[in-house]
Motif scaffolding. Structure first.
Motif, PDB file in Angstrom:
ATOM      1  N   PRO A 180       0.820  -1.214   0.000  1.00 46.43           N
ATOM      2  CA  PRO A 180       0.000   0.000   0.000  1.00 46.43           C
ATOM      3  C   PRO A 180       0.854   1.264   0.000  1.00 46.43           C
ATOM      4  CG  PRO A 180       0.139  -0.879   2.196  1.00 46.43           C
ATOM      5  CD  PRO A 180       0.830  -1.879   1.290  1.00 46.43           C
ATOM      6  N   SER A 181       0.221   2.361  -0.252  1.00 42.54           N
ATOM      7  CA  SER A 181       0.857   3.671  -0.124  1.00 42.54           C
ATOM      8  C   SER A 181       0.437   4.287   1.208  1.00 42.54           C
ATOM      9  CB  SER A 181       0.398   4.584  -1.269  1.00 42.54           C
ATOM     10  OG  SER A 181      -0.978   4.872  -1.130  1.00 42.54           O
ATOM     11  N   PRO A 201      -6.298  10.317   1.966  1.00 44.21           N
ATOM     12  CA  PRO A 201      -5.772  11.194   0.920  1.00 44.21           C
ATOM     13  C   PRO A 201      -5.012  12.376   1.500  1.00 44.21           C
ATOM     14  CG  PRO A 201      -8.150  11.431   1.102  1.00 44.21           C
ATOM     15  CD  PRO A 201      -7.754  10.312   2.025  1.00 44.21           C
ATOM     16  N   TRP A 202      -4.109  12.921   0.683  1.00 43.44           N
ATOM     17  CA  TRP A 202      -3.329  14.085   1.084  1.00 43.44           C
ATOM     18  C   TRP A 202      -4.267  15.253   1.305  1.00 43.44           C
ATOM     19  CZ3 TRP A 202       1.333  15.146   2.768  1.00 43.44           C
ATOM     20  CH2 TRP A 202       1.748  16.483   2.797  1.00 43.44           C
ATOM     21  N   ALA A 203      -4.072  15.984   2.403  1.00 38.86           N
ATOM     22  CA  ALA A 203      -4.838  17.201   2.681  1.00 38.86           C
ATOM     23  C   ALA A 203      -3.941  18.391   2.381  1.00 38.86           C
ATOM     24  CB  ALA A 203      -5.285  17.223   4.138  1.00 38.86           C
ATOM     25  N   ASP A 204      -4.304  19.167   1.374  1.00 36.07           N
ATOM     26  CA  ASP A 204      -3.474  20.306   0.974  1.00 36.07           C
ATOM     27  C   ASP A 204      -3.303  21.297   2.115  1.00 36.07           C
ATOM     28  OD1 ASP A 204      -2.495  19.854  -1.610  1.00 36.07           O
ATOM     29  OD2 ASP A 204      -4.456  20.299  -2.474  1.00 36.07           O
ATOM     30  N   SER A 205      -2.156  21.944   2.106  1.00 40.15           N
ATOM     31  CA  SER A 205      -1.786  22.906   3.135  1.00 40.15           C
ATOM     32  C   SER A 205      -1.357  24.202   2.468  1.00 40.15           C
ATOM     33  CB  SER A 205      -0.628  22.328   3.954  1.00 40.15           C
ATOM     34  OG  SER A 205      -0.033  23.306   4.755  1.00 40.15           O
ATOM     35  N   ASP A 206      -1.437  25.286   3.180  1.00 42.92           N
ATOM     36  CA  ASP A 206      -0.942  26.560   2.663  1.00 42.92           C
ATOM     37  C   ASP A 206       0.584  26.601   2.670  1.00 42.92           C
ATOM     38  OD1 ASP A 206      -3.509  27.522   2.270  1.00 42.92           O
ATOM     39  OD2 ASP A 206      -3.615  28.462   4.243  1.00 42.92           O
ATOM     40  N   SER A 207       1.187  25.722   3.441  1.00 39.82           N
ATOM     41  CA  SER A 207       2.646  25.682   3.552  1.00 39.82           C
ATOM     42  C   SER A 207       3.259  25.002   2.341  1.00 39.82           C
ATOM     43  CB  SER A 207       3.042  24.929   4.820  1.00 39.82           C
ATOM     44  OG  SER A 207       4.442  24.825   4.894  1.00 39.82           O
ATOM     45  N   GLU A 208       4.382  25.514   1.925  1.00 40.72           N
ATOM     46  CA  GLU A 208       5.122  24.924   0.803  1.00 40.72           C
ATOM     47  C   GLU A 208       6.543  24.572   1.250  1.00 40.72           C
ATOM     48  OE1 GLU A 208       4.263  24.424  -2.604  1.00 40.72           O
ATOM     49  OE2 GLU A 208       2.195  24.720  -1.985  1.00 40.72           O
TER      50      GLU A 208
END
Length: 99
Positions: A8-9, A16-23
């Motif tokens: 599995p991944s 699922p990946w939860a997007d963030s404002d951080s880069e």
């Protein structure tokens, strides 16, 4: 869950990946590796997930196998990073669950 349940991944295990404002570099590394099957992760990606305590119970056996088989892929930030990450999570678990 992916069709390949034996490899599995992190997305399969943690959602699922939860997007963030951080880069930040850390966020970008985790995001890039999130959907990769565990056995396809680089040593750096394995170390990163262990250091962040993400899917440890599933990643730890893959990481230990890499160390036991002396698999060096040249991705670690410094020599021994994966081994150090394994030791850190193992020691933390030992402190939380003493005999």
């Amino acid at each position: 869950m992916s069709a390949n349940n034996d490899n599995p991944s992190v997305a399969d295990l943690a959602g699922p990946w939860a997007d963030s404002d951080s880069e930040s570099g850390l966020i970008l590394r985790c995001k890039a590796a999130w959907n990769k099957p565990l056995r396809e992760l680089t040593n750096k990606e394995l170390a990163t997930f262990l250091q962040q305590r993400i899917a440890v119970i599933h990643i730890l056996p893959v990481a230990k196998n890499r160390i036991e088989n002396k698999v060096a892929d040249g991705t670690e930030f410094y020599e021994g990073e994966l081994k150090e990450a394994i030791e850190a999570v193992t020691q933390a678990d030992d402190r939380q669950h003493p005999n």
